[in-house]
Design a protein around this motif. Structure first.
Motif, PDB file in Angstrom:
ATOM      1  N   ASN A 169       0.851  -1.187   0.000  1.00  0.00           N
ATOM      2  CA  ASN A 169       0.000   0.000   0.000  1.00  0.00           C
ATOM      3  C   ASN A 169       0.890   1.241   0.000  1.00  0.00           C
ATOM      4  N   LEU A 170       1.088   1.817  -1.177  1.00  0.00           N
ATOM      5  CA  LEU A 170       1.951   2.982  -1.322  1.00  0.00           C
ATOM      6  C   LEU A 170       1.143   4.263  -1.143  1.00  0.00           C
ATOM      7  N   LYS A 171       1.800   5.282  -0.594  1.00  0.00           N
ATOM      8  CA  LYS A 171       1.168   6.588  -0.499  1.00  0.00           C
ATOM      9  C   LYS A 171       0.978   7.149  -1.898  1.00  0.00           C
ATOM     10  N   GLU A 172      -0.043   7.957  -2.046  1.00  0.00           N
ATOM     11  CA  GLU A 172      -0.307   8.551  -3.359  1.00  0.00           C
ATOM     12  C   GLU A 172       0.852   9.418  -3.837  1.00  0.00           C
ATOM     13  N   THR A 173       1.655   9.914  -2.904  1.00  0.00           N
ATOM     14  CA  THR A 173       2.805  10.736  -3.280  1.00  0.00           C
ATOM     15  C   THR A 173       3.978   9.893  -3.773  1.00  0.00           C
ATOM     16  N   GLN A 174       3.875   8.566  -3.686  1.00  0.00           N
ATOM     17  CA  GLN A 174       4.963   7.691  -4.112  1.00  0.00           C
ATOM     18  C   GLN A 174       4.715   7.057  -5.477  1.00  0.00           C
ATOM     19  N   LEU A 175       3.609   7.348  -6.109  1.00  0.00           N
ATOM     20  CA  LEU A 175       3.217   6.623  -7.308  1.00  0.00           C
ATOM     21  C   LEU A 175       3.718   7.237  -8.608  1.00  0.00           C
ATOM     22  N   ALA A 176       4.383   8.379  -8.544  1.00  0.00           N
ATOM     23  CA  ALA A 176       4.739   9.103  -9.769  1.00  0.00           C
ATOM     24  C   ALA A 176       5.546   8.242 -10.733  1.00  0.00           C
ATOM     25  N   GLY A 177       6.548   7.521 -10.235  1.00  0.00           N
ATOM     26  CA  GLY A 177       7.405   6.754 -11.133  1.00  0.00           C
ATOM     27  C   GLY A 177       7.177   5.268 -11.083  1.00  0.00           C
ATOM     28  N   VAL A 178       6.131   4.822 -10.390  1.00  0.00           N
ATOM     29  CA  VAL A 178       5.870   3.392 -10.234  1.00  0.00           C
ATOM     30  C   VAL A 178       4.947   2.920 -11.348  1.00  0.00           C
ATOM     31  N   GLY A 179       5.282   1.777 -11.947  1.00  0.00           N
ATOM     32  CA  GLY A 179       4.450   1.218 -13.003  1.00  0.00           C
ATOM     33  C   GLY A 179       4.695  -0.266 -13.139  1.00  0.00           C
ATOM     34  N   PRO A 180       3.816  -0.971 -13.832  1.00  0.00           N
ATOM     35  CA  PRO A 180       4.006  -2.412 -14.043  1.00  0.00           C
ATOM     36  C   PRO A 180       5.342  -2.702 -14.711  1.00  0.00           C
ATOM     37  N   GLY A 181       6.008  -3.740 -14.220  1.00  0.00           N
ATOM     38  CA  GLY A 181       7.301  -4.118 -14.756  1.00  0.00           C
ATOM     39  C   GLY A 181       8.476  -3.612 -13.960  1.00  0.00           C
ATOM     40  N   ALA A 182       8.250  -2.698 -13.006  1.00  0.00           N
ATOM     41  CA  ALA A 182       9.348  -2.168 -12.199  1.00  0.00           C
ATOM     42  C   ALA A 182       9.899  -3.246 -11.276  1.00  0.00           C
ATOM     43  N   SER A 183      11.200  -3.216 -11.054  1.00  0.00           N
ATOM     44  CA  SER A 183      11.858  -4.184 -10.189  1.00  0.00           C
ATOM     45  C   SER A 183      11.619  -3.838  -8.727  1.00  0.00           C
ATOM     46  N   VAL A 184      11.437  -4.867  -7.908  1.00  0.00           N
ATOM     47  CA  VAL A 184      11.130  -4.674  -6.488  1.00  0.00           C
ATOM     48  C   VAL A 184      12.015  -5.595  -5.656  1.00  0.00           C
ATOM     49  N   GLU A 185      12.690  -5.040  -4.683  1.00  0.00           N
ATOM     50  CA  GLU A 185      13.388  -5.833  -3.683  1.00  0.00           C
ATOM     51  C   GLU A 185      12.538  -5.876  -2.428  1.00  0.00           C
ATOM     52  N   PHE A 186      12.428  -7.054  -1.844  1.00  0.00           N
ATOM     53  CA  PHE A 186      11.594  -7.155  -0.654  1.00  0.00           C
ATOM     54  C   PHE A 186      12.178  -8.176   0.319  1.00  0.00           C
ATOM     55  N   THR A 187      11.845  -7.965   1.548  1.00  0.00           N
ATOM     56  CA  THR A 187      12.208  -8.893   2.613  1.00  0.00           C
ATOM     57  C   THR A 187      10.939  -9.287   3.358  1.00  0.00           C
ATOM     58  N   LEU A 188      10.994 -10.447   3.986  1.00  0.00           N
ATOM     59  CA  LEU A 188       9.856 -10.968   4.731  1.00  0.00           C
ATOM     60  C   LEU A 188      10.260 -11.169   6.177  1.00  0.00           C
ATOM     61  N   ASP A 189       9.390 -10.766   7.071  1.00  0.00           N
ATOM     62  CA  ASP A 189       9.688 -10.949   8.492  1.00  0.00           C
ATOM     63  C   ASP A 189       9.826 -12.425   8.834  1.00  0.00           C
ATOM     64  N   ALA A 190       9.140 -13.290   8.089  1.00  0.00           N
ATOM     65  CA  ALA A 190       9.201 -14.722   8.364  1.00  0.00           C
ATOM     66  C   ALA A 190      10.494 -15.353   7.863  1.00  0.00           C
ATOM     67  N   LEU A 191      11.226 -14.658   6.983  1.00  0.00           N
ATOM     68  CA  LEU A 191      12.485 -15.174   6.437  1.00  0.00           C
ATOM     69  C   LEU A 191      13.579 -14.135   6.666  1.00  0.00           C
ATOM     70  N   PRO A 192      14.007 -13.951   7.896  1.00  0.00           N
ATOM     71  CA  PRO A 192      15.002 -12.911   8.169  1.00  0.00           C
ATOM     72  C   PRO A 192      16.328 -13.201   7.467  1.00  0.00           C
ATOM     73  N   GLY A 193      16.963 -12.111   7.024  1.00  0.00           N
ATOM     74  CA  GLY A 193      18.269 -12.238   6.382  1.00  0.00           C
ATOM     75  C   GLY A 193      18.206 -12.613   4.921  1.00  0.00           C
ATOM     76  N   GLN A 194      17.029 -12.780   4.357  1.00  0.00           N
ATOM     77  CA  GLN A 194      16.908 -13.142   2.944  1.00  0.00           C
ATOM     78  C   GLN A 194      16.234 -12.002   2.189  1.00  0.00           C
ATOM     79  N   THR A 195      16.779 -11.684   1.030  1.00  0.00           N
ATOM     80  CA  THR A 195      16.232 -10.642   0.171  1.00  0.00           C
ATOM     81  C   THR A 195      15.858 -11.248  -1.163  1.00  0.00           C
ATOM     82  N   PHE A 196      14.696 -10.894  -1.638  1.00  0.00           N
ATOM     83  CA  PHE A 196      14.189 -11.434  -2.902  1.00  0.00           C
ATOM     84  C   PHE A 196      13.894 -10.277  -3.858  1.00  0.00           C
ATOM     85  N   GLU A 197      13.839 -10.612  -5.126  1.00  0.00           N
ATOM     86  CA  GLU A 197      13.557  -9.598  -6.139  1.00  0.00           C
ATOM     87  C   GLU A 197      12.305  -9.996  -6.911  1.00  0.00           C
ATOM     88  N   GLY A 198      11.294  -9.140  -6.854  1.00  0.00           N
ATOM     89  CA  GLY A 198      10.050  -9.367  -7.585  1.00  0.00           C
ATOM     90  C   GLY A 198       9.826  -8.309  -8.645  1.00  0.00           C
TER      91      GLY A 198
END
Length: 385
Positions: free
Chosen positions: A282-311
């Motif tokens: 859930n992004l703030k409306e002020t963060q959407l200017a450059g966001v679009g389908p196909g953009a690369s995303v790095e994310f971490t999960l609290d259930a998998l500490p120390g691991q970083t994934f790219e979506g």
């Protein structure tokens, strides 16, 4: 020293010792230089750290849109029944993995089997009715042919009577035939004409009877089709007493027990299809200017500490979350306080994250979207449009 004081050998010997005591102060500059060195080193370290973070922000950080308001979500399939009945057996339990078509629950199908047998019996009876009407149509068609033959015979008799009448009339005009013979010929001609009319009426009646029977057949055929649809619906209701998995996945929240009464549309369990997990940020409306389908995303999960994934950003909601809430805010009434709105952004999960087998719907995540990787629209295509 006062001028009245005299210098004695003792005082003269003590003065050199007193003059030697100020030799200790040279140690102070060395301590101050050490402190200064530590301060300079600390300032240099802080400056280096600030430079490092500043460089990171300038080269990467300012292009990242981050939020911790992100959660793993799944397309949940609700399991419910379309028919009413008592639970005969529960074939799976909560957290069991099933394949598409596997039986989840069986309902008591006795009433539905009886309904199917009744419907099929009515269809068979309608078929016998159609067979009877077909036989009647065949008989009526034969009657039409018989009436047409009688009409042909009557017309032949009329032609004979007409010929005899003309012959007798000529003979009577020549005074060769008597009036009685002419009257007999006239009567025979009238009888022949009446026979033709009667035969034509018989043909029309027979054809009308065939038309009536064919109309009855069409009506009976329509009734049979309705009964056949009722039988198909009865078969469908019988099939619906067996609840099956719509896709491969994991069964959750199974609350049924044998003997429970199931109502149509009631939620009985949930099915989490395989591969349906994704992250909803859930992004703030002020963060959407450059966001679009196909953009690369790095994310971490609290259930998998120390691991970083790219979506990857899959899609962006067409409206803010407030629009789909149960009670949307009405900003046209009362006092207005501006609140930054949030827009759901769907992020597709990579295979390596799914392969861990640790992902569950509802888990917390932190995401960072690199807006530099957002595909830019084709300027040539836009100009053509």
């Amino acid at each position: 020293m006062s001028r009245h004081e005299r210098i004695t050998p003792e005082t003269a010997a003590a003065e050199p010792q007193a003059a030697e005591t100020p030799a200790s102060p040279p140690e102070a500059p060395a301590g101050r230089s050490r402190k200064r060195l530590v301060a300079v080193a600390t300032a240099a370290l802080l400056l280096a750290v600030a430079g490092w973070f500043g460089y990171g922000y300038w080269t990467t950080g300012r292009f990242l849109e981050t939020t911790d308001d992100a959660y793993v979500t799944a397309d949940v399939t609700l399991v419910s029944s379309r028919v009413q009945g008592y639970v005969a057996s529960v074939e799976v339990g909560s957290n069991d993995h099933v394949s598409a078509g596997d039986v989840l629950v069986r309902l008591d199908d006795g009433d539905y089997r009886n309904a199917l047998a009744t419907a099929e019996s009515r269809v068979a009876s309608a078929g016998e009715t159609l067979a009877r009407i077909d036989a009647q149509i065949n008989a009526a068609t034969a009657g039409v042919r018989q009436a047409e033959a009688s009409l042909d015979m009557a017309r032949a008799q009329q032609r004979t009577a007409d010929t005899d009448f003309e012959r007798v009339r000529q003979l009577a005009a020549d005074n060769v035939a008597s009036q009685a013979q002419l009257d007999t010929a006239t009567e025979a001609q009238d009888v022949a004409r009446a026979g033709v009319a009667s035969a034509e009426a018989a043909v029309a009646s027979a054809e009308a009877q065939v038309a009536v029977l064919r109309a009855e057949r069409a009506e009976a055929e329509g009734q049979r089709d309705e009964l056949r649809l009722a039988a198909e619906q009865a078969q469908r209701d019988l099939d619906l007493t067996v609840l099956r998995a719509a896709s491969d996945g994991i069964v959750a929240n199974m609350t049924l027990e044998p003997g429970d009464l199931v109502a149509p549309g009631a939620r009985l369990a949930a099915l989490i299809p395989d591969g349906s997990l994704y992250i909803e940020a859930n992004l703030k409306e002020t963060q959407l200017a450059g966001v679009g389908p196909g953009a690369s995303v790095e994310f971490t999960l609290d259930a998998l500490p120390g691991q970083t994934f790219e979506g990857e950003v899959a899609s962006i909601s067409p409206a803010t979350g407030a629009v789909f809430s149960l009670l949307p805010a009405d900003n046209a009434t009362g006092n207005f306080t501006k609140i930054v709105q949030r827009v759901p952004v769907r992020i597709a999960l990579p295979e390596d994250a799914l392969a861990t087998g640790q992902l569950r719907a509802g888990l917390s995540a932190e995401i960072a979207i690199d807006i530099r990787t957002t595909p830019q629209p084709d300027a040539t295509r836009i100009a053509a449009e």
